[in-house]
Design a protein around this motif. Structure first.
Motif: not given
Lengths: 349, 201
Positions: A28, A161, A164, A167, A171, B98-99
């Motif tokens: 990220p 990313v 998510d 983030y 992004n 992430p995730h």
């Protein structure tokens, strides 16, 4: 002897897993430091205006051959194996050329790298640029082919990313900013609202959905998405998409990653953006035939033929052409109307 | 106060858990566009708030065990019990992922609560329900206190945020970005309109 071999193999696997783990943890950072202005100058709303106008000017000095009034702008986003927008595979190039022939009323753009917020290729100016360049150069060899897995992993983490909620907005705003600039370079009117189709292959599918809200609001244009074997997540950005066509070959199981790993895609999460989108009838799933995700017999294969004699790439192009031609032009809004609308929502300063 | 091996271990656990959680939660700070100095200050503030919560939880366990079941233990003993239950937060840095990080954080918090119930049950020789009451009621009390508007905690929170990050409030990344994109569009249209007006003149 065998013990030593096993120990070495395990140690090697451990190192690889450790490296992948570190890559995932750091993934990220690129988007977040860009947004905060730590890695470069922080993006400002006013700067896009200046940059876009400069790019329009630069593009007009080198006019490209295009229709004077295109009906659609189509932005192609490559898959997770890509290192830059320029170095896409031969098969992708053939596909894009055939699609342009089939859709002369569209302007097709393919100069945005979807896995960077600043359209900076992996092989460009970046801390580990030398490493990606080396891997890319040796990609056709056995060792290089194995090392190329790191490119897939790096870009796969970037897809995560993008999906998510912590983030993703940042992004995706970065990528949409680069798409916006590219659209302006290719003649998209600064105050216009021509339909924009984002078309992503594999991981590019998530990015194509993720950028939708920011393109919708930043261009005042209707956004459509074409997913070619796309890994679609539960990104709430789908609410800003007018229609999504999802092509999934009967021999392509890769998109199932999205179905399984993202709870918003599960049918039991009735209220998710994805399920609402589906219920609204905005999703069209298309089975183009026995196509695989990548490599021989994939969506862009110019040699393998279907029972009707058409090649895979011809079939993919025909499906996308027919889908895109169903798009209706949006009602025009004047600059004054839009400005009035925006000034009620935005407080600059 | 003697720094017994158990107490040393408890301090070490608390230190590592705090540090790991700091790493895990650090990147989201970028969303609010903090500078490097504000970033460090925010992390210190986060550590302070985390430790404050920890101490509150420790006090609540000690208080509730005495009040509800008349079992009294010295603060240091309860401090050790609660800190041991915080060991899952060693994995706090994984929140960065992430995730998965998103879900891991929820999992780690559940794990800590379950750990606390087990440690309280063992140390106090309580059954499951008594341990549950002592462990979870403190947490509920904390939630209640932080949501009571007459305590004006919001004012303190805003002052604290302003002091550490220079921002009046933390904004959701999605709202921040959407506002940014709308501003981009507004400025572009204003420039186009201005240019059209100039060419008409």
């Amino acid at each position: 002897m065998i013990d030593a071999l096993i120990t070495t193999a395990l140690a090697f696997a451990g190192i690889i897993l450790g490296l992948l783990f570190i890559m995932a943890l750091l993934s990220p950072l690129e988007a977040m430091t860009w947004w905060a202005g730590w890695s470069s100058q922080a993006p400002s709303p006013g700067r896009l205006n200046q940059e876009a106008r400069a790019e329009v000017k630069a593009a007009s000095e080198f006019p490209e051959e295009s229709e004077s009034h295109p009906r659609f702008f189509l932005v192609y986003l490559t898959a997770i194996g890509g290192v830059s927008a320029e170095e896409i595979s031969y098969r992708e190039r053939v596909f894009l050329e055939k699609l342009q022939e089939a859709l002369p009323e569209a302007i097709i753009i393919s100069d945005v790298y979807p896995f960077s917020v600043t359209n900076n290729p992996l092989t460009g100016e970046r801390m580990f640029g030398w490493l990606w360049r080396t891997i890319q150069q040796k990609r056709k060899t056995l060792t290089g082919g194995m090392l190329a897995s790191f490119i897939f992993a790096r870009n796969l983490f970037n897809v995560a990313v993008s999906a998510d909620p912590r983030y993703g907005p940042i992004n995706n705003a970065g990528v949409s900013r680069e798409i916006t600039k590219s659209l302006y370079r290719h003649g998209f009117p600064l105050a216009g609202d021509i339909p924009v189709v984002t078309m992503g292959w594999s991981g590019g599918g998530q990015i194509a959905v993720g950028v939708a809200p920011f393109l919708r609001l930043g261009l005042d244009a209707p956004i459509y998405v074409v997913s070619i074997g796309g890994v679609l997540t539960d990104d709430p950005g789908i609410a800003f998409v007018k229609h999504l066509w999802h092509l999934q070959g009967s021999r392509d199981n890769f998109p199932l990653i999205g179905d399984l790993l993202f709870p918003g895609r599960w049918p039991i999460i009735n209220n998710s953006a994805w399920n609402k989108f589906k219920r609204a009838g905005k999703l069209t799933r298309i089975d183009p035939g026995p196509m695989t995700h990548t490599g021989r017999k994939d969506y862009f294969d110019p040699h393998t033929t279907l029972p009707d004699g058409r090649t895979h790439v011809e079939q993919t192009v025909a499906i996308i052409r027919d889908a895109i031609r169903t798009i209706e032009p949006p009602p025009q809004t004047s600059i004054e109307e839009e400005l009035l609308n925006l000034s009620q929502q935005v407080h600059i300063g | 106060m003697a720094l017994t091996p158990e107490l040393q271990k408890a301090f070490l656990i608390l230190l590592l858990a705090t540090f790991s959680l700091l790493i895990g939660n650090s990147v989201v700070l970028f969303a609010n566009r903090v500078s490097r100095t504000q970033f460090i200050r925010s992390l210190l503030a986060f550590a302070f708030l985390f430790l404050l919560t920890f101490f509150f939880w420790t006090l609540s366990v000690q208080f509730l065990a005495g009040l509800l079941f008349q079992v009294h233990k010295p603060f240091i003993d309860v401090f050790i019990i609660v800190s041991y239950s915080f060991t899952p937060f060693f994995l706090g840095f994984l929140i960065l992922l992430p995730h998965f990080g998103h879900y891991l954080y929820a999992l780690l918090r559940v794990w800590v609560v379950m750990n606390l119930i087990t440690h309280v049950a063992n140390a106090y020789e309580f059954g499951l329900f008594k341990a549950l009451a002592v462990s979870v009621l403190g947490w509920l009390l904390l939630e209640l206190i932080t949501s009571l508007s007459f305590l004006k905690l919001d004012v303190i929170k805003r002052w604290f945020l302003k002091f550490t990050t220079g921002k009046a409030e933390y904004r959701d990344p999605n709202d921040l970005v959407l506002e940014f994109v709308r501003a981009q569009r507004l400025l572009t249209l204003q420039a186009v309109q201005k240019e059209a007006g100039a060419s008409d003149d």
